[in-house]
Design a protein around this motif. Structure first.
Motif, PDB file in Angstrom:
ATOM      1  N   SER A   8       0.814  -1.223   0.000  1.00 42.13           N
ATOM      2  CA  SER A   8       0.000   0.000   0.000  1.00 42.13           C
ATOM      3  C   SER A   8       0.844   1.268   0.000  1.00 42.13           C
ATOM      4  O   SER A   8       0.366   2.327  -0.433  1.00 42.13           O
ATOM      5  N   GLN A   9       2.086   1.199   0.490  1.00 43.63           N
ATOM      6  CA  GLN A   9       2.948   2.382   0.466  1.00 43.63           C
ATOM      7  C   GLN A   9       3.694   2.520  -0.850  1.00 43.63           C
ATOM      8  O   GLN A   9       4.370   3.521  -1.078  1.00 43.63           O
ATOM      9  N   LEU A  10       3.590   1.520  -1.702  1.00 40.22           N
ATOM     10  CA  LEU A  10       4.223   1.563  -3.026  1.00 40.22           C
ATOM     11  C   LEU A  10       3.194   1.838  -4.110  1.00 40.22           C
ATOM     12  O   LEU A  10       3.366   2.738  -4.932  1.00 40.22           O
ATOM     13  N   ILE A  11       2.126   1.069  -4.106  1.00 44.21           N
ATOM     14  CA  ILE A  11       1.059   1.235  -5.106  1.00 44.21           C
ATOM     15  C   ILE A  11      -0.045   2.044  -4.436  1.00 44.21           C
ATOM     16  O   ILE A  11      -0.806   1.530  -3.613  1.00 44.21           O
ATOM     17  N   LYS A  12      -0.110   3.324  -4.767  1.00 40.14           N
ATOM     18  CA  LYS A  12      -0.962   4.256  -4.038  1.00 40.14           C
ATOM     19  C   LYS A  12      -2.266   4.523  -4.790  1.00 40.14           C
ATOM     20  O   LYS A  12      -2.708   3.710  -5.584  1.00 40.14           O
ATOM     21  N   SER A  13      -2.871   5.661  -4.550  1.00 37.42           N
ATOM     22  CA  SER A  13      -4.194   5.918  -5.128  1.00 37.42           C
ATOM     23  C   SER A  13      -4.154   6.139  -6.640  1.00 37.42           C
ATOM     24  O   SER A  13      -5.110   5.794  -7.343  1.00 37.42           O
ATOM     25  N   TYR A  14      -3.052   6.734  -7.133  1.00 38.04           N
ATOM     26  CA  TYR A  14      -3.013   7.111  -8.536  1.00 38.04           C
ATOM     27  C   TYR A  14      -1.917   6.405  -9.327  1.00 38.04           C
ATOM     28  O   TYR A  14      -1.999   6.296 -10.536  1.00 38.04           O
ATOM     29  N   ASP A  15      -0.853   5.979  -8.633  1.00 37.77           N
ATOM     30  CA  ASP A  15       0.288   5.437  -9.355  1.00 37.77           C
ATOM     31  C   ASP A  15       1.159   4.616  -8.422  1.00 37.77           C
ATOM     32  O   ASP A  15       0.808   4.374  -7.268  1.00 37.77           O
ATOM     33  N   VAL A  16       2.311   4.193  -8.941  1.00 38.35           N
ATOM     34  CA  VAL A  16       3.308   3.446  -8.174  1.00 38.35           C
ATOM     35  C   VAL A  16       4.467   4.387  -7.903  1.00 38.35           C
ATOM     36  O   VAL A  16       4.960   5.055  -8.824  1.00 38.35           O
ATOM     37  N   ARG A  17       4.929   4.456  -6.668  1.00 38.63           N
ATOM     38  CA  ARG A  17       6.020   5.369  -6.323  1.00 38.63           C
ATOM     39  C   ARG A  17       6.809   4.758  -5.177  1.00 38.63           C
ATOM     40  O   ARG A  17       6.247   4.518  -4.104  1.00 38.63           O
ATOM     41  N   GLY A  18       8.124   4.492  -5.357  1.00 33.55           N
ATOM     42  CA  GLY A  18       8.908   3.907  -4.287  1.00 33.55           C
ATOM     43  C   GLY A  18      10.396   4.139  -4.464  1.00 33.55           C
ATOM     44  O   GLY A  18      10.843   4.695  -5.476  1.00 33.55           O
ATOM     45  N   ILE A  19      11.171   3.713  -3.481  1.00 30.49           N
ATOM     46  CA  ILE A  19      12.619   3.872  -3.510  1.00 30.49           C
ATOM     47  C   ILE A  19      13.229   2.676  -4.233  1.00 30.49           C
ATOM     48  O   ILE A  19      12.971   1.515  -3.885  1.00 30.49           O
ATOM     49  N   VAL A  20      14.026   2.964  -5.240  1.00 32.71           N
ATOM     50  CA  VAL A  20      14.619   1.926  -6.074  1.00 32.71           C
ATOM     51  C   VAL A  20      15.561   1.065  -5.230  1.00 32.71           C
ATOM     52  O   VAL A  20      16.391   1.566  -4.471  1.00 32.71           O
ATOM     53  N   GLY A  21      15.399  -0.254  -5.377  1.00 28.81           N
ATOM     54  CA  GLY A  21      16.243  -1.189  -4.649  1.00 28.81           C
ATOM     55  C   GLY A  21      15.748  -1.504  -3.259  1.00 28.81           C
ATOM     56  O   GLY A  21      16.249  -2.434  -2.612  1.00 28.81           O
ATOM     57  N   GLU A  22      14.793  -0.751  -2.777  1.00 30.11           N
ATOM     58  CA  GLU A  22      14.211  -1.008  -1.459  1.00 30.11           C
ATOM     59  C   GLU A  22      12.756  -1.444  -1.617  1.00 30.11           C
ATOM     60  O   GLU A  22      12.447  -2.626  -1.583  1.00 30.11           O
ATOM     61  N   THR A  23      11.861  -0.488  -1.797  1.00 27.90           N
ATOM     62  CA  THR A  23      10.456  -0.859  -1.994  1.00 27.90           C
ATOM     63  C   THR A  23      10.146  -1.203  -3.444  1.00 27.90           C
ATOM     64  O   THR A  23       9.169  -1.903  -3.717  1.00 27.90           O
ATOM     65  N   LEU A  24      10.970  -0.728  -4.372  1.00 20.98           N
ATOM     66  CA  LEU A  24      10.748  -1.000  -5.793  1.00 20.98           C
ATOM     67  C   LEU A  24      11.960  -1.734  -6.359  1.00 20.98           C
ATOM     68  O   LEU A  24      13.016  -1.143  -6.586  1.00 20.98           O
ATOM     69  N   THR A  25      11.797  -3.034  -6.554  1.00 23.26           N
ATOM     70  CA  THR A  25      12.857  -3.890  -7.076  1.00 23.26           C
ATOM     71  C   THR A  25      12.408  -4.520  -8.388  1.00 23.26           C
ATOM     72  O   THR A  25      11.238  -4.413  -8.777  1.00 23.26           O
ATOM     73  N   ILE A 102       7.285   4.260 -16.890  1.00 24.73           N
ATOM     74  CA  ILE A 102       8.195   4.119 -15.754  1.00 24.73           C
ATOM     75  C   ILE A 102       8.724   5.502 -15.410  1.00 24.73           C
ATOM     76  O   ILE A 102       9.528   6.086 -16.147  1.00 24.73           O
ATOM     77  N   THR A 103       8.239   6.058 -14.292  1.00 31.09           N
ATOM     78  CA  THR A 103       8.636   7.404 -13.886  1.00 31.09           C
ATOM     79  C   THR A 103       8.277   7.622 -12.423  1.00 31.09           C
ATOM     80  O   THR A 103       7.349   6.995 -11.912  1.00 31.09           O
ATOM     81  N   ALA A 104       9.016   8.503 -11.779  1.00 36.75           N
ATOM     82  CA  ALA A 104       8.629   8.987 -10.453  1.00 36.75           C
ATOM     83  C   ALA A 104       8.332  10.469 -10.522  1.00 36.75           C
ATOM     84  O   ALA A 104       8.370  11.167  -9.505  1.00 36.75           O
ATOM     85  N   SER A 105       8.048  10.965 -11.735  1.00 37.85           N
ATOM     86  CA  SER A 105       7.674  12.353 -11.947  1.00 37.85           C
ATOM     87  C   SER A 105       8.686  13.303 -11.310  1.00 37.85           C
ATOM     88  O   SER A 105       9.857  13.284 -11.657  1.00 37.85           O
ATOM     89  N   HIS A 106       8.243  14.107 -10.334  1.00 41.70           N
ATOM     90  CA  HIS A 106       9.093  15.130  -9.733  1.00 41.70           C
ATOM     91  C   HIS A 106       9.815  14.651  -8.478  1.00 41.70           C
ATOM     92  O   HIS A 106      10.540  15.429  -7.862  1.00 41.70           O
ATOM     93  N   ASN A 107       9.642  13.373  -8.107  1.00 37.85           N
ATOM     94  CA  ASN A 107      10.284  12.884  -6.887  1.00 37.85           C
ATOM     95  C   ASN A 107      11.812  12.883  -6.998  1.00 37.85           C
ATOM     96  O   ASN A 107      12.353  12.845  -8.102  1.00 37.85           O
ATOM     97  N   PRO A 108      12.524  12.900  -5.868  1.00 38.66           N
ATOM     98  CA  PRO A 108      13.992  12.910  -5.898  1.00 38.66           C
ATOM     99  C   PRO A 108      14.586  11.675  -6.574  1.00 38.66           C
ATOM    100  O   PRO A 108      13.887  10.695  -6.869  1.00 38.66           O
ATOM    101  N   ALA A 109      15.918  11.718  -6.750  1.00 40.01           N
ATOM    102  CA  ALA A 109      16.614  10.737  -7.576  1.00 40.01           C
ATOM    103  C   ALA A 109      16.486   9.311  -7.075  1.00 40.01           C
ATOM    104  O   ALA A 109      16.553   8.359  -7.867  1.00 40.01           O
ATOM    105  N   ALA A 110      16.329   9.101  -5.776  1.00 35.65           N
ATOM    106  CA  ALA A 110      16.272   7.743  -5.231  1.00 35.65           C
ATOM    107  C   ALA A 110      14.994   7.005  -5.631  1.00 35.65           C
ATOM    108  O   ALA A 110      14.921   5.783  -5.496  1.00 35.65           O
ATOM    109  N   TYR A 111      14.017   7.723  -6.137  1.00 36.62           N
ATOM    110  CA  TYR A 111      12.710   7.145  -6.424  1.00 36.62           C
ATOM    111  C   TYR A 111      12.545   6.755  -7.895  1.00 36.62           C
ATOM    112  O   TYR A 111      13.200   7.289  -8.782  1.00 36.62           O
ATOM    113  N   ASN A 112      11.657   5.803  -8.102  1.00 37.88           N
ATOM    114  CA  ASN A 112      11.071   5.583  -9.413  1.00 37.88           C
ATOM    115  C   ASN A 112       9.674   5.032  -9.200  1.00 37.88           C
ATOM    116  O   ASN A 112       9.243   4.847  -8.050  1.00 37.88           O
TER     117      ASN A 112
END
Length: 477
Positions: A8-25, A102-112
């Motif tokens: 639920s903290q990765l796949i949210k209401s509108y999209d997928v957003r997480g930290i690469v290598g941690e929540t998003l592998t 495949i994007t994390a839009s405006h999120n910082p570099a650690a995210y995708n």
């Protein structure tokens, strides 16, 4: 029995957003690909999905992982490679197939992350399939789905030229007066799409635009500033460059280039509400010119300036108020066959672009309007900014319900209009000369104990007074 992970903290209401290598592998991305196939693609009767990615280093291998998950379930994949989010929407619309960006839009570099859509760029959100994708992906991380009898195939297709030609067909710019345009790409996808659409990099004819580039080198570490133009500090370089070069206009795009902010020739930021007015009036006029009996509809979210509904109604459009959030606006766009939609966050939606949002198309509308007359942008836009807005102000509170109740008790009286359509909106807007004119909206964050205040009034002093009064009530707990 292994417990399925909570996504639920990765796949949210509108999209997928997480930290690469941690929540998003890669494993998670493959599970999402298979879940997208089984929850949406195959039930919709589709057999092929377009996949694109932005400039982040993790984009290609995450795209590989999603493609593998889709292929496992027998779904074919068209890889369009590097693209903006609206480039992926174009591919989904033009090819009439679902898509994964495949994007994390405006999120910082650690995210995708990922944005999913059905065929013709139809949004996938919490209530339109994303919750099902989340549940299945969680299950597939414990028990991988069986392979389809025939695995999906993969092809590649370069579409940036088709994307540029499509947009130019919607907003011709060949006949505008010469314009000097500074563009801040923030080392993100506008550095790829602006040369293709507004320049000649994709083989399109030259336009009468002198593009002055800022940070066009693609770099997902964002070495110059974050790719989030909603934050004013990320616009400072653009504002300075517009004044330094004597430019006619400045444009700033976010990480995946689906949002566009505008700066005038003085270096002043143009509000997204003013852009909603400008573009909404253009699209309304075009529809009425094509069919004088038409009844154009324009969607705006409820914290857009009051000027939006006033000016659109005066021009013959029907303005329709929406909740904040792109999935709500896209749904309303399609339901009402709206010609255009605008948000305070600089997402702009177009019926002719599959009801999807495009920062580039919005920018082209502004360039076309500016280039069709001789005055500066500040003069052209002034008529669309008659009131004074506070901008969004966040307040951390101990209890969101208690804070909302305090605001309601203090401000909802017999002489105001109020509703709880999306948070609490209170409006006191009599006819000119018959009293103070102001409104505000207070709405809770979906993820944090925050209340977000937006207010507007007919004058700076009144806006500041009302803003401060509401903030005092919100924060008194």
């Amino acid at each position: 029995m292994t417990t399925a992970p909570d996504l639920s903290q990765l796949i949210k209401s509108y999209d997928v957003r997480g930290i690469v290598g941690e929540t998003l592998t890669a494993e998670v991305a493959t599970a999402i690909g298979s879940a997208f196939a089984d929850a949406i693609v195959l039930p919709d009767g589709e057999t092929t999905v377009a996949i694109g990615h932005d400039m982040r280093d993790s984009g290609p291998w995450l795209a590989d992982a999603v493609a593998a998950g889709l292929a496992l379930r027998g779904v074919d994949v068209v890889r369009i490679g590097l693209c903006s989010t609206d480039g992926l929407y174009h591919a989904s619309g033009a090819l009439d197939i679902p898509g994964v960006m495949i994007t994390a839009s405006h999120n910082p570099a650690a995210y995708n992350g990922m944005k999913l859509c059905r065929s013709r760029a139809r949004a996938v959100g919490e209530n339109s399939g994303l919750a099902d994708v989340r549940a299945l992906a969680s299950q597939y991380l414990v028990d991988a789905p069986a392979a389809a009898g025939t695995p999906g195939s993969e092809t590649t297709r370069e579409m940036v030229g088709e994307y540029g030609a499509f947009l130019r067909g919607l907003v011709p710019l060949e006949g505008v007066r010469p314009l000097k345009v500074v563009v801040d790409a923030a080392n993100a996808m506008a550095g790829y799409t602006v040369p293709a659409v507004l320049g000649t990099a994709a083989g399109l004819p030259e336009l009468p635009l002198e593009i002055i580039p800022l940070y066009f080198e693609l770099d997902g570490t964002f070495p110059n500033h974050e790719a989030n133009p909603l934050e004013t500090e990320n616009l400072r370089d653009l504002q300075a460059a517009v004044k330094e070069h004597g430019a006619d206009i400045g444009l700033a795009f976010d990480g995946d280039a689906d949002r566009c902010f505008v700066v005038d020739e003085r270096g002043e930021v143009v509000t997204p509400s003013a852009i909603t007015c400008l573009v909404g009036l253009r699209e309304t006029a075009r529809e009425l010119a094509e069919d004088p009996s038409a009844e154009p509809t324009v969607i705006h979210n409820l914290i857009s300036s009051r000027a939006v509904r006033e000016q659109l109604a005066e021009a013959g459009a029907t303005p329709v108020r929406s909740r904040v959030g792109h999935s709500f606006i896209k749904a309303e766009m399609a339901r009402l066959n709206a010609v255009f939609g605008g948000e305070h966050s600089a997402h702009f939606y177009f019926r002719d672009f599959f009801y999807a949002d495009s920062g580039m198309l919005a920018a082209m509308h502004v360039l076309a309007a500016l280039g069709s007359q001789d005055g500066p942008l500040s003069a052209m836009i002034a008529q669309h900014e008659p009131y004074t807005a506070s901008g969004e102000i966040n307040s951390t509170v101990d209890s969101v319900p208690d804070a909302l109740a305090r605001v309601k008790a203090a401000f909802v009286t017999a002489d105001v209009y109020s509703d709880e359509f999306d948070g609490l909106t209170v409006e006191h807007w009599p006819a000119p000369g018959e009293g103070e004119r102001w409104w505000f909206n207070v709405r809770p964050s979906n993820t944090e104990p925050l209340l977000r205040l937006n207010s507007e009034a007919d004058g700076q002093e009144l806006m500041e007074r009302m803003r401060d009064q509401v903030l005092a009530v919100i924060r008194e707990g």
